[in-house]
Scaffold this motif. Structure first.
Motif, PDB file in Angstrom:
ATOM      1  N   GLY A  50       0.817  -1.218   0.000  1.00 37.14           N
ATOM      2  CA  GLY A  50       0.000   0.000   0.000  1.00 37.14           C
ATOM      3  C   GLY A  50       0.845   1.260   0.000  1.00 37.14           C
ATOM      4  N   VAL A  51       1.915   1.258   0.804  1.00 38.43           N
ATOM      5  CA  VAL A  51       2.809   2.423   0.841  1.00 38.43           C
ATOM      6  C   VAL A  51       3.523   2.587  -0.500  1.00 38.43           C
ATOM      7  CG1 VAL A  51       4.892   3.367   1.907  1.00 38.43           C
ATOM      8  CG2 VAL A  51       3.118   2.339   3.334  1.00 38.43           C
ATOM      9  N   LEU A  52       3.935   1.468  -1.109  1.00 37.06           N
ATOM     10  CA  LEU A  52       4.601   1.538  -2.407  1.00 37.06           C
ATOM     11  C   LEU A  52       3.664   2.088  -3.477  1.00 37.06           C
ATOM     12  CD1 LEU A  52       7.121   0.906  -4.104  1.00 37.06           C
ATOM     13  CD2 LEU A  52       6.175  -1.381  -4.492  1.00 37.06           C
ATOM     14  N   VAL A  53       2.409   1.663  -3.465  1.00 38.20           N
ATOM     15  CA  VAL A  53       1.428   2.166  -4.434  1.00 38.20           C
ATOM     16  C   VAL A  53       1.232   3.671  -4.257  1.00 38.20           C
ATOM     17  CG1 VAL A  53      -1.005   2.092  -5.110  1.00 38.20           C
ATOM     18  CG2 VAL A  53       0.240  -0.034  -4.701  1.00 38.20           C
ATOM     19  N   LEU A  54       1.160   4.132  -3.019  1.00 37.01           N
ATOM     20  CA  LEU A  54       1.049   5.567  -2.757  1.00 37.01           C
ATOM     21  C   LEU A  54       2.262   6.320  -3.302  1.00 37.01           C
ATOM     22  CD1 LEU A  54      -0.375   5.767   0.890  1.00 37.01           C
ATOM     23  CD2 LEU A  54      -1.519   6.456  -1.222  1.00 37.01           C
ATOM     24  N   SER A  59       4.576   9.885  -7.249  1.00 32.42           N
ATOM     25  CA  SER A  59       5.772  10.125  -8.059  1.00 32.42           C
ATOM     26  C   SER A  59       5.428  10.405  -9.520  1.00 32.42           C
ATOM     27  CB  SER A  59       6.711   8.924  -7.993  1.00 32.42           C
ATOM     28  OG  SER A  59       6.140   7.794  -8.628  1.00 32.42           O
ATOM     29  N   ARG A  60       4.178  10.108  -9.911  1.00 29.50           N
ATOM     30  CA  ARG A  60       3.695  10.333 -11.287  1.00 29.50           C
ATOM     31  C   ARG A  60       4.501   9.541 -12.310  1.00 29.50           C
ATOM     32  NH1 ARG A  60       3.385  16.552 -12.466  1.00 29.50           N
ATOM     33  NH2 ARG A  60       2.469  15.710 -14.381  1.00 29.50           N
ATOM     34  N   ILE A  61       5.018   8.398 -11.891  1.00 28.12           N
ATOM     35  CA  ILE A  61       5.729   7.498 -12.794  1.00 28.12           C
ATOM     36  C   ILE A  61       4.758   6.427 -13.273  1.00 28.12           C
ATOM     37  CG2 ILE A  61       7.609   5.817 -12.990  1.00 28.12           C
ATOM     38  CD1 ILE A  61       9.113   7.398 -10.912  1.00 28.12           C
ATOM     39  N   PRO A  62       4.693   6.143 -14.577  1.00 27.35           N
ATOM     40  CA  PRO A  62       3.769   5.106 -15.067  1.00 27.35           C
ATOM     41  C   PRO A  62       4.014   3.767 -14.378  1.00 27.35           C
ATOM     42  CG  PRO A  62       4.701   6.357 -16.889  1.00 27.35           C
ATOM     43  CD  PRO A  62       5.438   6.792 -15.660  1.00 27.35           C
ATOM     44  N   LEU A  63       2.937   3.104 -14.011  1.00 27.13           N
ATOM     45  CA  LEU A  63       3.051   1.832 -13.297  1.00 27.13           C
ATOM     46  C   LEU A  63       3.790   0.791 -14.141  1.00 27.13           C
ATOM     47  CD1 LEU A  63       2.319   0.160 -10.818  1.00 27.13           C
ATOM     48  CD2 LEU A  63       0.141  -0.408 -11.926  1.00 27.13           C
ATOM     49  N   LYS A  64       3.590   0.820 -15.452  1.00 23.26           N
ATOM     50  CA  LYS A  64       4.264  -0.149 -16.320  1.00 23.26           C
ATOM     51  C   LYS A  64       5.777  -0.004 -16.236  1.00 23.26           C
ATOM     52  CE  LYS A  64       0.598  -0.714 -19.781  1.00 23.26           C
ATOM     53  NZ  LYS A  64       0.249  -0.573 -21.224  1.00 23.26           N
ATOM     54  N   LYS A  65       6.237   1.229 -16.104  1.00 18.01           N
ATOM     55  CA  LYS A  65       7.677   1.465 -16.039  1.00 18.01           C
ATOM     56  C   LYS A  65       8.258   0.917 -14.729  1.00 18.01           C
ATOM     57  CE  LYS A  65      11.009   5.037 -17.240  1.00 18.01           C
ATOM     58  NZ  LYS A  65      11.383   4.345 -18.487  1.00 18.01           N
ATOM     59  N   VAL A  66       7.503   1.045 -13.641  1.00 19.81           N
ATOM     60  CA  VAL A  66       7.961   0.506 -12.363  1.00 19.81           C
ATOM     61  C   VAL A  66       7.965  -1.019 -12.397  1.00 19.81           C
ATOM     62  CG1 VAL A  66       7.530   0.436  -9.883  1.00 19.81           C
ATOM     63  CG2 VAL A  66       7.120   2.540 -11.144  1.00 19.81           C
ATOM     64  N   LEU A  67       6.901  -1.601 -12.970  1.00 21.60           N
ATOM     65  CA  LEU A  67       6.819  -3.060 -13.049  1.00 21.60           C
ATOM     66  C   LEU A  67       7.889  -3.630 -13.963  1.00 21.60           C
ATOM     67  CD1 LEU A  67       2.934  -3.552 -13.270  1.00 21.60           C
ATOM     68  CD2 LEU A  67       4.412  -3.958 -11.302  1.00 21.60           C
ATOM     69  N   PHE A 118       9.719  -8.881  -5.125  1.00 24.34           N
ATOM     70  CA  PHE A 118       9.111  -7.883  -6.000  1.00 24.34           C
ATOM     71  C   PHE A 118       9.079  -6.511  -5.330  1.00 24.34           C
ATOM     72  CE2 PHE A 118       6.447 -10.986  -8.758  1.00 24.34           C
ATOM     73  CZ  PHE A 118       7.583 -11.280  -9.474  1.00 24.34           C
ATOM     74  N   LEU A 119       8.681  -6.463  -4.063  1.00 19.78           N
ATOM     75  CA  LEU A 119       8.615  -5.188  -3.345  1.00 19.78           C
ATOM     76  C   LEU A 119      10.002  -4.575  -3.189  1.00 19.78           C
ATOM     77  CD1 LEU A 119       6.013  -6.035  -0.548  1.00 19.78           C
ATOM     78  CD2 LEU A 119       5.661  -4.592  -2.555  1.00 19.78           C
ATOM     79  N   LEU A 120      11.003  -5.409  -2.919  1.00 18.63           N
ATOM     80  CA  LEU A 120      12.375  -4.914  -2.763  1.00 18.63           C
ATOM     81  C   LEU A 120      12.870  -4.248  -4.042  1.00 18.63           C
ATOM     82  CD1 LEU A 120      14.094  -7.823  -0.777  1.00 18.63           C
ATOM     83  CD2 LEU A 120      13.841  -5.474  -0.010  1.00 18.63           C
ATOM     84  N   VAL A 121      12.673  -4.924  -5.167  1.00 19.54           N
ATOM     85  CA  VAL A 121      13.187  -4.406  -6.440  1.00 19.54           C
ATOM     86  C   VAL A 121      12.434  -3.151  -6.866  1.00 19.54           C
ATOM     87  CG1 VAL A 121      13.478  -4.918  -8.887  1.00 19.54           C
ATOM     88  CG2 VAL A 121      14.004  -6.659  -7.184  1.00 19.54           C
ATOM     89  N   MET A 122      11.110  -3.160  -6.734  1.00 20.51           N
ATOM     90  CA  MET A 122      10.326  -2.001  -7.178  1.00 20.51           C
ATOM     91  C   MET A 122      10.613  -0.766  -6.335  1.00 20.51           C
ATOM     92  SD  MET A 122       6.620  -3.455  -8.428  1.00 20.51           S
ATOM     93  CE  MET A 122       6.246  -4.377  -6.932  1.00 20.51           C
ATOM     94  N   CYS A 123      10.798  -0.950  -5.023  1.00 21.30           N
ATOM     95  CA  CYS A 123      11.100   0.203  -4.172  1.00 21.30           C
ATOM     96  C   CYS A 123      12.493   0.761  -4.482  1.00 21.30           C
ATOM     97  CB  CYS A 123      11.004  -0.199  -2.704  1.00 21.30           C
ATOM     98  SG  CYS A 123      11.256   1.166  -1.562  1.00 21.30           S
ATOM     99  N   SER A 124      13.457  -0.137  -4.716  1.00 20.45           N
ATOM    100  CA  SER A 124      14.810   0.316  -5.062  1.00 20.45           C
ATOM    101  C   SER A 124      14.815   1.052  -6.396  1.00 20.45           C
ATOM    102  CB  SER A 124      15.760  -0.880  -5.110  1.00 20.45           C
ATOM    103  OG  SER A 124      15.784  -1.558  -3.871  1.00 20.45           O
ATOM    104  N   SER A 125      14.045   0.549  -7.354  1.00 16.88           N
ATOM    105  CA  SER A 125      13.961   1.211  -8.660  1.00 16.88           C
ATOM    106  C   SER A 125      13.292   2.573  -8.545  1.00 16.88           C
ATOM    107  CB  SER A 125      13.187   0.330  -9.650  1.00 16.88           C
ATOM    108  OG  SER A 125      13.838  -0.902  -9.849  1.00 16.88           O
TER     109      SER A 125
END
Length: 272
Positions: A50-54, A59-67, A118-125
């Motif tokens: 939930g915090v990562l989604v917020l 951040s206004r970054i496209p979700l596809k780019k984060v994934l 998944f959460l580790l990599v996406m937050c670091s990115s």
């Protein structure tokens, strides 16, 4: 292929997260990783998600780019999931053959472990998406300032880490160009077994190493030409200051860590 590697790239846009102090972002990342490992069940991971989604929304970054940042670790994730699925012991057995067995507990633990990765990599990115290499260097140097008292080269260490992050997308682009040139000469990287593909990659490594050394040499010459002298009496063009956004971020990560600990104690059993 390699262009889809998202880690290490900066996404220029004006957003709430981009304007946060880089020191807070680094502390946020460390605390977030700590919260992920403190999570003992899916409730804790859900709070982290939930915090990562917020953070992604603000951040206004496209979700596809984060994934897309997950692509680099898909093999590791799948390999880890398969190992835990077939070798994790549990009371409820669904399938068994020799040393291989699939249990309810193994499936749950595999899903839990994959979610963690998944959460580790996406937050670091997300950190590299929202922070420029210069700001990241300043943030690392500021956080490690106490080490200067023991004559530790803080500025040089921060600069090395920043350059390493900046070179990731550059080397990926260079690898893509070299592979395209090799394909034009008849090289095949897509078919064959693992051994054949590894052998096909070898001709790419030599020019890639030469290009990396050439770029490092050019970077050193450019720094010398600008009279770079390390961290000795250097001034800052931009001073790092905390603002109201940083206070909100600090409160959010403190609430996350506390919430994950409480969820692990009062909600459900432990998975990890």
């Amino acid at each position: 292929m390699l262009k889809d590697v998202a880690f290490g790239q900066y996404y220029p846009v004006q957003s709430f997260v981009h304007k946060l102090d880089p020191r807070l972002k680094l502390v946020f990342l460390i605390a977030y990783i700590t919260a992920i490992f403190l999570a003992k069940n899916f409730y804790g991971l859900a709070a982290c998600l939930g915090v990562l989604v917020l953070a992604v929304i603000f951040s206004r970054i496209p979700l596809k780019k984060v994934l897309r940042s997950i692509k680099g670790i898909l093999f590791i994730v799948l390999f880890t999931a398969v190992l835990n699925t077939f070798f994790y012991t549990g009371a409820t057995v669904y399938w068994e053959w020799g040393i291989f067995h699939v249990t309810k507990e193994g499936l749950i633990f595999s899903a839990f472990l994959v979610s963690r990765l998944f959460l580790l990599v996406m937050c670091s990115s997300l950190l590299t998406f929202t922070t420029t290499p210069v700001a990241l260097t300043d943030g690392i140097e500021s956080l490690l300032t106490p080490l200067k008292w023991i004559r530790f080269p803080v500025h040089e260490l921060a600069l090395i880490m920043s350059i390493a992050l900046r070179f990731i997308p550059i080397l990926m682009d260079e690898t893509e160009r070299i592979m395209n040139a090799q394909k034009a000469r008849g090289a095949n990287f897509e078919t064959g077994g693992i051994v054949k593909r590894v052998r096909a990659i070898v001709p790419v490594l030599i020019p890639l190493l030469l290009s990396a050394f050439r770029r490092a040499d050019e970077l050193g010459d450019a720094m010398d030409a600008r009279c770079y002298t390390g961290g000795k009496k250097r001034t800052k063009y931009k001073k790092l200051t905390f603002g109201w956004r940083d206070l909100i971020g600090l409160f959010l990560i403190a609430a996350l860590v506390a919430g994950v600990v409480l969820l692990g104690i009062y909600c459900g059993g432990s998975v990890a």
